[in-house]
Design an enzyme around this catalytic site. Structure first.
Site, mmCIF file in Angstrom:
data_model
loop_
_atom_site.group_PDB
_atom_site.id
_atom_site.type_symbol
_atom_site.label_atom_id
_atom_site.label_comp_id
_atom_site.label_asym_id
_atom_site.label_seq_id
_atom_site.Cartn_x
_atom_site.Cartn_y
_atom_site.Cartn_z
ATOM 1 N N LYS A 1 -2.255 2.541 10.938
ATOM 2 C CA LYS A 1 -2.160 2.960 9.545
ATOM 3 C C LYS A 1 -3.500 2.714 8.856
ATOM 4 O O LYS A 1 -4.127 1.670 9.065
ATOM 5 C CB LYS A 1 -1.039 2.179 8.857
ATOM 6 C CG LYS A 1 -0.729 2.605 7.428
ATOM 7 C CD LYS A 1 0.481 1.859 6.909
ATOM 8 C CE LYS A 1 0.857 2.251 5.494
ATOM 9 N NZ LYS A 1 2.075 1.544 5.027
ATOM 10 N N SER B 1 5.696 4.135 3.404
ATOM 11 C CA SER B 1 4.366 4.689 3.217
ATOM 12 C C SER B 1 3.610 4.886 4.528
ATOM 13 O O SER B 1 2.535 5.457 4.547
ATOM 14 C CB SER B 1 3.546 3.777 2.286
ATOM 15 O OG SER B 1 3.318 2.508 2.903
ATOM 16 N N SER C 1 8.490 0.458 4.183
ATOM 17 C CA SER C 1 7.449 1.367 4.661
ATOM 18 C C SER C 1 7.283 1.444 6.165
ATOM 19 O O SER C 1 6.532 2.280 6.662
ATOM 20 C CB SER C 1 6.110 1.005 4.014
ATOM 21 O OG SER C 1 6.165 1.241 2.627
#
Length: 467
Positions: free
Chosen positions: A81, A160, A184
């Site tokens: 990420k 996210s 997330s």
């Protein structure tokens, strides 16, 4: 080769690598090609780290050929990420347009640990801007575009860690690293039909990761199976003097079967306000779990879990992004609501934040007592399957609203994972959440492995193109 390996669990893939049936260089080239050609279809990629990947893959190949095998991640590609710092001029954008060119001269601890395990970093993966810290309310909140679900490209991949979920689901990487403050990791895992593990707070160092909420942020793996997540967690867990919140408790992944019949708790009302398909798949999952455990309804203590966790998140996000907010750069973010969301967060009173911290201590104590004797509490991961890209999230505050288990687990810093447990009539995955006591990752992983041994949802993959 691609048809054989793109959806192979880590343990099987590592057996091929160790046995020299497939080389780390071949794997890296395959993953890079898929990221380059298919990644844009899902808005899943920010930066492809080709040069670094090929250097690491060649080194892994040399080491394995020389008989120096580091373990199950050696020579396997992965994505991170894009809130994890990476050296060598590789951007770390935090998913935000005004930070497109941001770079760091060091690697996050998780990146360094995976390098030590011999894993090959092939990409920095897309995310919701600032991990949702400004209060986004719809999927189009990233300068790379909304996260697109490989199961249906008109729906959201989840936030996210949107790119991490989509990249694993579409077979672009065998595993990825995501982050969770509230939902997330578990959200994209559920929406994309894969497995995602949120470790206990402090289990994994956050040094080099963007801070959203210092007392809520956690880093964890997304993979095809619970076993995948356990293998990755072992590589990234452990104390770090650069992150004083990390625990000194050692972690070793235990993949052995549970020693006895388990007890599993179902919080009262946990599936009351959910989509019909989500409820149906959850009820069927309980029938499967009943083959390996006693399943009992549990009444959680009556506490303001969601309000408590949300106040902590809002207050800490306002502080974490104080410099960014004061700079006026929020006006350059992609989501319109993120232009004013930061200023709302600064209105949280100090007394409310301190009250929430005190309540969280009580919440953690009472939940731990309630969970005594249970291997896990289970419930639907998300209330709905993936939503359409043009649809705003329900709830006036954020997509985290009306998420009891998410509030309990993140507020108390407890581990949880989401595993696929079926599909809606529209062919969209749903997820089963397993929530454990602090530091009980191996226990909930054992529950998840037992479930996956009796079902095949984790073996089903979206119809993506070959490269």
């Amino acid at each position: 080769m691609s048809e054989r390996v793109i959806f192979m669990p880590i343990r099987d893939l590592s057996t091929l690598v160790r046995g020299r049936h497939i080389s780390p260089v071949e794997l890296a080239e395959l993953s890079l090609a898929r990221l380059e050609q298919l990644g844009p279809q899902y808005n899943a990629v920010v930066t492809i780290t080709r040069e670094r990947a090929m250097q690491q893959a060649r080194q892994a190949e040399r080491e394995i050929m020389a008989g120096h095998y580091r373990g199950p991640l050696h020579g396997l590609p992965y994505g991170a990420k894009d809130l994890l710092a990476t050296s060598g001029g590789i951007p770390t954008t935090w998913g935000a347009a005004p930070l497109r060119a941001q770079t760091f001269d060091y690697d996050a601890t998780v990146i360094k640990k995976l390098e030590a395990a011999g894993a090959v970093l092939v990409a920095k993966l897309a995310m919701v801007e600032l991990a949702g810290g400004m209060g986004y309310r719809q999927p189009n909140a990233s300068f790379t575009g909304p996260g697109i679900n490989p199961w249906n490209r008109t729906t959201w991949s989840g936030g996210s860690s949107s790119g991490s979920g989509a990249a694993v689901s579409a077979g672009l990487v065998p595993f990825a690293i995501g982050s969770e403050t509230w939902g997330s990791i578990l959200s994209p895992a559920s929406h994309c039909g894969i497995t995602g593990l949120r470790p206990t707070y402090g289990r994994v160092s956050r040094y080099g990761a963007m801070a959203l909420s210092w007392t809520l942020d956690k880093l964890g793996p997304l993979g095809l199976t619970a076993d995948d997540c356990g293998l990755v967690l072992e590589a990234i867990a452990g104390p770090d003097e650069r992150d004083p919140t990390t625990t000194n408790r050692p972690y070793a992944y235990d993949a052995s079967p549970p020693p006895q019949r388990l007890r599993i708790g179902v919080p009262r009302g946990v599936a009351d306000d959910v989509d019909t398909a989500v409820r149906s798949n959850f009820e069927r999952a309980l029938e499967v779990l009943a083959q390996i455990a006693s399943v009992e309804e549990v009444t959680l203590p009556d506490l303001p879990y969601e309000a408590t966790t949300r106040i902590i998140l809002l207050a800490e996000a306002a502080s974490a992004f104080e410099e960014f907010i004061d700079s006026g750069k929020a006006a350059e973010l992609t989501a319109t609501e993120d232009h004013y969301g930061p200023y709302i967060r600064t209105a949280v009173l100090a007394r409310d934040y301190l009250r929430a911290l005190r309540l969280r201590g009580l919440m953690a104590q009472q939940i731990d007592a309630c969970m005594t004797g249970f291997a896990a509490l289970v419930g639907p991961t998300r209330a709905t399957p993936a939503t359409p890209l043009e649809q705003a999230f329900r709830g006036a505050v954020s997509s985290a609203s009306k998420d009891l288990m998410g509030a309990v687990g993140n507020g108390a810093g407890l581990p949880a994972l989401s595993i696929p447990n079926g599909f809606s009539e529209q062919g969209l995955p749903t997820g089963l959440q397993c929530l454990g006591r602090a530091y009980a990752e191996n226990t909930i992983l054992a529950v998840a492995r037992s479930y996956q041994a009796l079902t095949d949802w984790h073996t089903r993959h979206p119809p993506v193109e070959e490269v």
